[in-house]
Motif scaffolding. Sequence first.
Motif, PDB file in Angstrom:
ATOM      1  N   THR A  38       9.642  -7.353  -0.690  1.00 45.47           N
ATOM      2  CA  THR A  38       9.121  -6.659  -1.864  1.00 45.47           C
ATOM      3  C   THR A  38       9.705  -7.303  -3.111  1.00 45.47           C
ATOM      4  O   THR A  38      10.866  -7.724  -3.114  1.00 45.47           O
ATOM      5  CB  THR A  38       9.522  -5.176  -1.818  1.00 45.47           C
ATOM      6  OG1 THR A  38       8.958  -4.590  -0.649  1.00 45.47           O
ATOM      7  CG2 THR A  38       9.048  -4.426  -3.051  1.00 45.47           C
ATOM      8  N   LYS A  67       6.236  -2.764  -8.860  1.00 47.42           N
ATOM      9  CA  LYS A  67       6.502  -3.145  -7.471  1.00 47.42           C
ATOM     10  C   LYS A  67       5.286  -3.819  -6.828  1.00 47.42           C
ATOM     11  O   LYS A  67       4.160  -3.339  -6.951  1.00 47.42           O
ATOM     12  CB  LYS A  67       6.864  -1.893  -6.663  1.00 47.42           C
ATOM     13  CG  LYS A  67       7.271  -2.142  -5.243  1.00 47.42           C
ATOM     14  CD  LYS A  67       7.680  -0.813  -4.595  1.00 47.42           C
ATOM     15  CE  LYS A  67       8.190  -1.001  -3.200  1.00 47.42           C
ATOM     16  NZ  LYS A  67       8.627   0.289  -2.618  1.00 47.42           N
ATOM     17  N   GLU A  69       4.438  -5.154  -2.976  1.00 50.96           N
ATOM     18  CA  GLU A  69       4.909  -5.180  -1.597  1.00 50.96           C
ATOM     19  C   GLU A  69       4.871  -6.597  -1.032  1.00 50.96           C
ATOM     20  O   GLU A  69       4.171  -7.466  -1.551  1.00 50.96           O
ATOM     21  CB  GLU A  69       4.034  -4.256  -0.724  1.00 50.96           C
ATOM     22  CG  GLU A  69       4.108  -2.789  -1.088  1.00 50.96           C
ATOM     23  CD  GLU A  69       5.436  -2.122  -0.765  1.00 50.96           C
ATOM     24  OE1 GLU A  69       6.257  -2.709  -0.021  1.00 50.96           O
ATOM     25  OE2 GLU A  69       5.658  -1.004  -1.254  1.00 50.96           O
ATOM     26  N   GLY A 104      13.270  -7.254  -4.443  1.00 49.49           N
ATOM     27  CA  GLY A 104      13.165  -5.822  -4.182  1.00 49.49           C
ATOM     28  C   GLY A 104      14.319  -5.243  -3.395  1.00 49.49           C
ATOM     29  O   GLY A 104      14.928  -4.246  -3.816  1.00 49.49           O
TER      30      GLY A 104
END
Length: 144
Positions: A38, A67, A69, A104
Motif C-alpha cells: 500500500t 491511500k 492499495e 503504507g
Amino acid sequence: MKNIILFLNIIPLLVSCEATNTAKCHKIITVVNKTNKTIYIERNEDYPNFESYKLDADPLNNANTTKVEANASSKNVLPTYGNCYEGIYTSIKSGTMMVYVFDGPTLETQGWDYIKANNLVIKRYDLTLKDLENMNWTITYDGN
C-alpha cells in the motif's frame, strides 16, 4: 413528507457531482500502484521546498483521498475539490507540483511523525501541467 420529497430531489444532484475529466478541465489524476505494498500519496505546490510535505496533515487521517492499495489504481487520490488542475497550475508560482509517495506499512505502523522525522519519502514526482498532459493524467508508481 415535504422533507422526504426534498431529500429525494437532492439525491440525483449529489450522485451527479462525481469528478470527471474533460478536454479543458481535469479534476482527476489516476494513480497506479504496481507494487505489492500500500502507498499513500500527497501533493504539494511549494516547489522547490522539498520538505514542505512535513506541514501537511497526516495522510492516515484522509486515507480515502491518499491511500492506494497494492497492485491497484485510484482516481480518488489527489482531489482538486472542484477546481480543474489547469486552474490550480495558474496559481503555482513555480509551475511545478510535487507528488509524494509514502510507504503504507511504515506509515501505518510507525506514524506520520516518524515519516517526517526520517524524511521517508519513497518517491517524489515534480510535475508540470505539460508533464501531466504527456502522462495522460496518470502517475504510475512501480517501486523505482
